[in-house]
Scaffold this motif. Sequence first.
Motif, short mmCIF file in Angstrom:
data_model
loop_
_atom_site.label_atom_id
_atom_site.label_comp_id
_atom_site.label_asym_id
_atom_site.label_seq_id
_atom_site.Cartn_x
_atom_site.Cartn_y
_atom_site.Cartn_z
N VAL A 151 88.14 53.10 48.66
CA VAL A 151 88.79 53.23 49.96
C VAL A 151 90.21 53.43 49.84
O VAL A 151 90.83 54.23 50.85
N THR A 193 92.19 56.56 51.41
CA THR A 193 92.97 56.60 52.67
C THR A 193 94.56 56.56 52.14
O THR A 193 95.29 56.19 52.98
N VAL A 227 84.70 49.37 45.47
CA VAL A 227 84.55 49.86 46.85
C VAL A 227 86.12 50.02 47.24
O VAL A 227 86.34 50.83 47.97
N ASP A 228 86.59 48.95 46.91
CA ASP A 228 88.09 48.74 47.51
C ASP A 228 89.01 49.99 46.85
O ASP A 228 89.82 50.47 47.53
N LEU A 251 84.56 52.01 56.60
CA LEU A 251 84.12 52.46 55.40
C LEU A 251 83.97 51.22 54.29
O LEU A 251 82.80 51.34 53.64
N ARG A 252 84.74 50.53 54.30
CA ARG A 252 84.72 49.46 53.26
C ARG A 252 83.15 48.47 53.81
O ARG A 252 82.52 48.24 53.06
N LEU A 277 82.18 60.95 50.03
CA LEU A 277 81.73 60.09 50.35
C LEU A 277 80.05 59.83 50.23
O LEU A 277 79.59 58.76 49.82
N ALA A 294 89.27 52.89 57.28
CA ALA A 294 89.16 52.15 56.16
C ALA A 294 88.47 51.05 56.10
O ALA A 294 87.36 50.74 55.25
N ASP A 295 88.39 50.06 57.27
CA ASP A 295 87.68 48.76 57.41
C ASP A 295 86.05 49.27 57.59
O ASP A 295 85.40 48.70 56.92
N GLU A 303 94.81 58.55 59.27
CA GLU A 303 94.57 57.31 58.39
C GLU A 303 94.33 58.19 56.85
O GLU A 303 94.11 57.35 55.95
#
Lengths: 207, 207
Positions: free
Chosen positions: A196, A200, A192-193, A90-91, A165, A87-88, A151
């Motif tokens: 994500v 996830t 974006v948030d 990807l962000r 993606l 997740a991080d 995840e």
Amino acid sequence: MLVPRYVDKDERRRQVAAALHRIAAREGLDNVSIRTVAAEAGLSAGAVQRDFGTKDALLHFALREALAGVERRFSEVRVGPGRLSFADGLRTALLDLLPTDEQRLAETRVWSAFYARAAVDPGFADVLAELDARSREALRAAVGWAEEEGELAPGQDLDALVELLMVLVDGIWLSAVRLPRDASLDGLRAAVDAAVAAVTAGGPHRG
Amino acid sequence: MLVPRYVDKDERRRQVAAALHRIAAREGLDNVSIRTVAAEAGLSAGAVQRDFGTKDALLHFALREALAGVERRFSEVRVGPGRLSFADGLRTALLDLLPTDEQRLAETRVWSAFYARAAVDPGFADVLAELDARSREALRAAVGWAEEEGELAPGQDLDALVELLMVLVDGIWLSAVRLPRDASLDGLRAAVDAAVAAVTAGGPHRG
DNA sequence: GTCGTATCGATACAAGTGTATCGATTGGAG
DNA sequence: CTCCAATCGATACACTTGTATCGATACGAC
């Protein structure tokens, strides 16, 4: 006997490509000509002509240079065991596409110009297809690892997720590039948030 | 006395814009000139020049024509009480972006050309910003309704979701436009399904 | 019919394009 | 130092570009 004489040709080719990038970012690919690029690079038109032969070769070289820049940036985001969570990572990667400074904005404009040309010129489309293939591969690895780590929401089609993606990447920079210069990027950051989170959600890492 | 003479000027302007769209789709905006457009439209160069005055005016008119086409298509997807569910409407709208026939592929290429120009020419960016504003408004309404119907995962930031959908729209057609002509669109269809699922997951309509 | 005018296609022109080719220059090899 | 080839900037050339302007044409008003 047939040794290069005075200048580092490869280095100069790269500088010419950089000049082309500046013009493309500032005025678009329409205003890229051998003469304007030469002037921007501080060279004579003859020099550029000799180094690249044809304008098409110049454009192809500049495209590959631009792509190398993107891939270099993307490869710096390391996702995996002991690194960032999926997740991080990807962000981070998606936020990294936003034109937060002049350099990044210029890059994005250059992509935009080349992508438009690729829609009409198969030679450029092929180069971008190679980039797509490499990106897909990297995303596939990241997604596979995220799945193992739990995840992802269970039961997701991993291949479909990879395609999603890919779409997100294109959508983000294309949305950003046409914003007014003083516009806020917060809307895109929120998007974006949301992306994500949506991708996830449901996994044990949630919350 | 000051009545129009022989021809329907507005109709001809639209035909000229259509000719421009064909050239832009086939060879890109680079190869759009007053002469090439006139030839494609079966007119003399002087006629096009008289009707539009300047090339920039011609391009702006053609851009607005193209946008009207998109908006007409999008407005046909009706989402709301008694119509499609949010999930189905979203899926329909997104799948509708894919270049499944020659006409649609041409449209997408035209967008791509104009978007690249908008990245560099504020006049075009402004027109696209208007389209964005209207699209955002429509999406906001659809998302609000979906929320009331409980089709969304609870606790989502609706504004962020709207931005995410805007990004998805751009990403989908941009991903599609540079595929080889004989490539399958199944990957993108899967991405659309994954996006719809990710966005609506958790709601009571799920499964 | 005749006149007036809006519209027609054609041409003119300056600027910019990609590319081929030129004689001058320059620095390393012998 | 002398020579020679690689590299230099400059120019030539044929096109295409956007735009201004032309005299011819063809219809509507009368």
